[in-house]
Motif scaffolding. Structure first.
Motif, PDB file in Angstrom:
ATOM      1  N   UNK A 263      30.280  40.685  36.398  1.00 61.47           N
ATOM      2  CA  UNK A 263      31.336  39.983  35.668  1.00 61.47           C
ATOM      3  C   UNK A 263      32.659  40.719  35.829  1.00 61.47           C
ATOM      4  N   UNK A 264      33.566  40.140  36.605  1.00 60.88           N
ATOM      5  CA  UNK A 264      34.894  40.726  36.786  1.00 60.88           C
ATOM      6  C   UNK A 264      35.699  40.592  35.500  1.00 60.88           C
ATOM      7  N   UNK A 265      36.497  41.613  35.198  1.00 63.10           N
ATOM      8  CA  UNK A 265      37.449  41.605  34.081  1.00 63.10           C
ATOM      9  C   UNK A 265      36.785  41.506  32.712  1.00 63.10           C
ATOM     10  N   UNK A 266      35.499  41.801  32.625  1.00 60.55           N
ATOM     11  CA  UNK A 266      34.815  41.681  31.330  1.00 60.55           C
ATOM     12  C   UNK A 266      35.396  42.648  30.297  1.00 60.55           C
ATOM     13  N   UNK A 267      35.859  43.814  30.739  1.00 58.31           N
ATOM     14  CA  UNK A 267      36.417  44.789  29.791  1.00 58.31           C
ATOM     15  C   UNK A 267      37.815  44.409  29.333  1.00 58.31           C
TER      16      UNK A 267
ATOM     17  N   UNK B 192      27.933  43.600  24.510  1.00 58.63           N
ATOM     18  CA  UNK B 192      28.097  44.940  25.077  1.00 58.63           C
ATOM     19  C   UNK B 192      28.472  44.809  26.545  1.00 58.63           C
ATOM     20  N   UNK B 193      29.510  45.526  26.958  1.00 54.97           N
ATOM     21  CA  UNK B 193      29.975  45.502  28.349  1.00 54.97           C
ATOM     22  C   UNK B 193      29.774  46.881  28.966  1.00 54.97           C
ATOM     23  N   UNK B 194      29.107  46.923  30.108  1.00 55.93           N
ATOM     24  CA  UNK B 194      28.874  48.186  30.813  1.00 55.93           C
ATOM     25  C   UNK B 194      29.412  48.069  32.236  1.00 55.93           C
ATOM     26  N   UNK B 195      30.320  48.937  32.640  1.00 57.66           N
ATOM     27  CA  UNK B 195      30.855  48.887  34.010  1.00 57.66           C
ATOM     28  C   UNK B 195      29.789  49.251  35.033  1.00 57.66           C
ATOM     29  N   UNK B 196      29.887  48.653  36.212  1.00 53.78           N
ATOM     30  CA  UNK B 196      28.982  48.934  37.326  1.00 53.78           C
ATOM     31  C   UNK B 196      29.750  49.754  38.360  1.00 53.78           C
ATOM     32  N   UNK B 197      29.313  50.990  38.563  1.00 48.27           N
ATOM     33  CA  UNK B 197      29.971  51.849  39.545  1.00 48.27           C
ATOM     34  C   UNK B 197      29.514  51.480  40.939  1.00 48.27           C
ATOM     35  N   UNK B 198      30.443  51.148  41.819  1.00 51.51           N
ATOM     36  CA  UNK B 198      30.125  50.728  43.185  1.00 51.51           C
ATOM     37  C   UNK B 198      30.178  51.920  44.144  1.00 51.51           C
ATOM     38  N   UNK B 199      29.693  51.715  45.361  1.00 48.76           N
ATOM     39  CA  UNK B 199      29.665  52.821  46.316  1.00 48.76           C
ATOM     40  C   UNK B 199      31.059  53.227  46.756  1.00 48.76           C
ATOM     41  N   UNK B 200      32.053  52.375  46.523  1.00 45.72           N
ATOM     42  CA  UNK B 200      33.434  52.741  46.834  1.00 45.72           C
ATOM     43  C   UNK B 200      34.041  53.637  45.757  1.00 45.72           C
ATOM     44  N   UNK B 201      33.331  53.798  44.641  1.00 45.23           N
ATOM     45  CA  UNK B 201      33.839  54.589  43.528  1.00 45.23           C
ATOM     46  C   UNK B 201      34.490  53.758  42.450  1.00 45.23           C
ATOM     47  N   UNK B 202      34.804  52.504  42.746  1.00 41.33           N
ATOM     48  CA  UNK B 202      35.432  51.618  41.764  1.00 41.33           C
ATOM     49  C   UNK B 202      34.383  51.048  40.809  1.00 41.33           C
ATOM     50  N   UNK B 203      34.877  50.477  39.716  1.00 43.52           N
ATOM     51  CA  UNK B 203      33.990  49.836  38.739  1.00 43.52           C
ATOM     52  C   UNK B 203      34.626  48.539  38.265  1.00 43.52           C
ATOM     53  N   UNK B 204      34.908  47.650  39.210  1.00 45.63           N
ATOM     54  CA  UNK B 204      35.558  46.386  38.862  1.00 45.63           C
ATOM     55  C   UNK B 204      34.612  45.343  38.300  1.00 45.63           C
ATOM     56  N   UNK B 205      33.299  45.519  38.540  1.00 49.35           N
ATOM     57  CA  UNK B 205      32.309  44.585  38.015  1.00 49.35           C
ATOM     58  C   UNK B 205      31.626  45.186  36.788  1.00 49.35           C
TER      59      UNK B 205
END
Length: 390
Positions: free
Chosen positions: A159-163, A198-211
């Motif tokens: 989910x993009x922009x959930x935070x 509850x919203x939990x960021x997903x850390x991607x292999x690029x280092x970002x957490x946009x999802x």
């Protein structure tokens, strides 16, 4: 077909350029929550949100623009390298859906706030067991409080922009025991429900957490915030997804052109452009990008045609992934080196092209995988037999 812009469109282009040049001066921190919200309000004050909305039900504080004018604004916004939009989901997905399927009260409640840049939205569609196969949604919505509300329980993912979002439009199963696309409903859910969402960021292999992952534990949605009627969620959801491939696709291609130009420049610097095979691949990328633009312009009048959206996604997903690969190949062995020595005490850093390569690996998956897009084209456009379902 005539893809030329008229005098009125060029006037809008000059106005857009001037407004962006003036209002982008000194804009900083727009990637942050506070900065992004301030920029959305700035756009809303200028009347630049919702140019493509159907004005049959009202103006909602935004200006009018023809489809060509909408393209002009989207292209100039991309060329100005303006901040990434936090209001994309509300403006380009939910708002047109409310205009098509919502009622007067829903339009009056939500559209002005979106047009002013005051309320942000996210999309609650994909689940761990229902990604590209959206009909497998299991998140449940049960009537409560004498039918005045729905209680939502389940999990959404990617989910993009959930935070950042104030609201989420959620596809949920409102009929117990229903299967596939039957018994689904689209609900508008406020995100500010501590203990219930509850919203939990997903850390991607690029280092970002946009999802993000989003967990609903009895979250409430008002019955009057059901869009299109109970059990009609599949029809409404498909209509919404078809709008995802509109004018925004053309603006996306402006960004793609800038990325391609950077890769070509780098190929010249490294000497990779002198190699016949590499030069052929770069030319092919350029030619395919031009073809995507003509296809996107042609499909602007396709409305809710799912085939047009599937073709567009299939084209740009593969194109951008191949560009990510080229971006590293033209650099040679240096592409695997980071900008600083590895330090286990802090995350590694990537430059823009390395980050582009890693993120582009997902381009053919998110938003509907290539396999799903091909199935849509085969079944809904070509009329081929449907795949057998378990």
């Amino acid at each position: 077909m005539d893809f030329a812009f008229g005098p009125q469109d060029e006037e809008l282009r000059e106005e857009a350029r001037a407004w962006l040049a003036e209002h982008l001066t000194g804009v900083t921190g727009a990637r942050s929550r506070a900065g992004g919200r301030a920029w959305e309000r700035e756009l809303g004050t200028g009347g630049w949100i919702g140019l493509g909305w159907d004005r049959t039900h009202g103006t909602f504080g935004n200006r009018s623009a023809t489809p060509a004018g909408q393209i002009v604004w989207a292209e100039e916004y991309a060329r100005a390298q303006a901040p990434a939009r936090l209001g994309h989901m509300g403006e380009n997905l939910l708002a047109p859906t409310l205009l098509a399927h919502g009622d007067a009260d829903q339009r009056a409640r939500f559209l002005p706030a979106i047009a002013r840049g005051e309320e942000l939205w996210c999309q609650g569609y994909s689940e761990p067991g229902a990604g590209s196969d959206l009909a497998a949604v299991r998140t449940a919505a049960v009537r409560a409080d004498g039918g005045r509300t729905y209680r939502i329980t389940g999990q959404k993912i990617w989910t993009s922009l959930a935070r950042e979002a104030d609201w989420c439009f959620v596809l949920a199963r409102s009929t117990g025991g229903s299967r596939r696309h039957h018994g689904l409903s689209l609900l508008l859910v406020p995100m500010d429900q501590p203990g219930r969402i509850t919203v939990r960021p997903i850390r991607q292999m690029s280092g970002d957490a946009g999802f993000n992952e989003v967990f609903f534990d009895g979250a409430e949605a008002r019955a009057e915030h059901l869009v299109g009627g109970e059990g009609n969620g599949w029809r409404v959801a498909m209509s919404l997804l078809a709008r995802e491939r509109g004018v925004a696709t053309l603006a996306q291609q402006i960004g793609f052109a800038a990325e391609l130009a950077r890769v070509v420049g780098l190929a010249r610097e490294t000497g990779a452009a002198a190699e016949p095979v590499m030069r052929d691949r770069l030319v092919r990328q350029w030619a395919e990008l031009q073809s995507m633009r003509w296809n996107a312009l042609r499909n602007l009048g396709a409305g809710d045609d799912p085939g047009a959206g599937a073709v567009a996604k299939l084209l740009w997903g593969g194109w951008h992934r191949r560009l990510g690969e080229l971006a590293l190949q033209v650099r040679g062995a240096a592409a695997v080196l980071g900008p600083r020595d590895w330090d286990a005490a802090r995350p590694y850093e990537l430059d823009d092209l390395q980050g582009q390569f890693l993120f582009s690996r997902a381009d053919t998956i998110y938003g509907g995988s290539d396999e799903i897009q091909r199935t849509v084209i085969a079944e809904r456009v070509l009329g081929l037999p449907k795949e057998p379902r378990p």
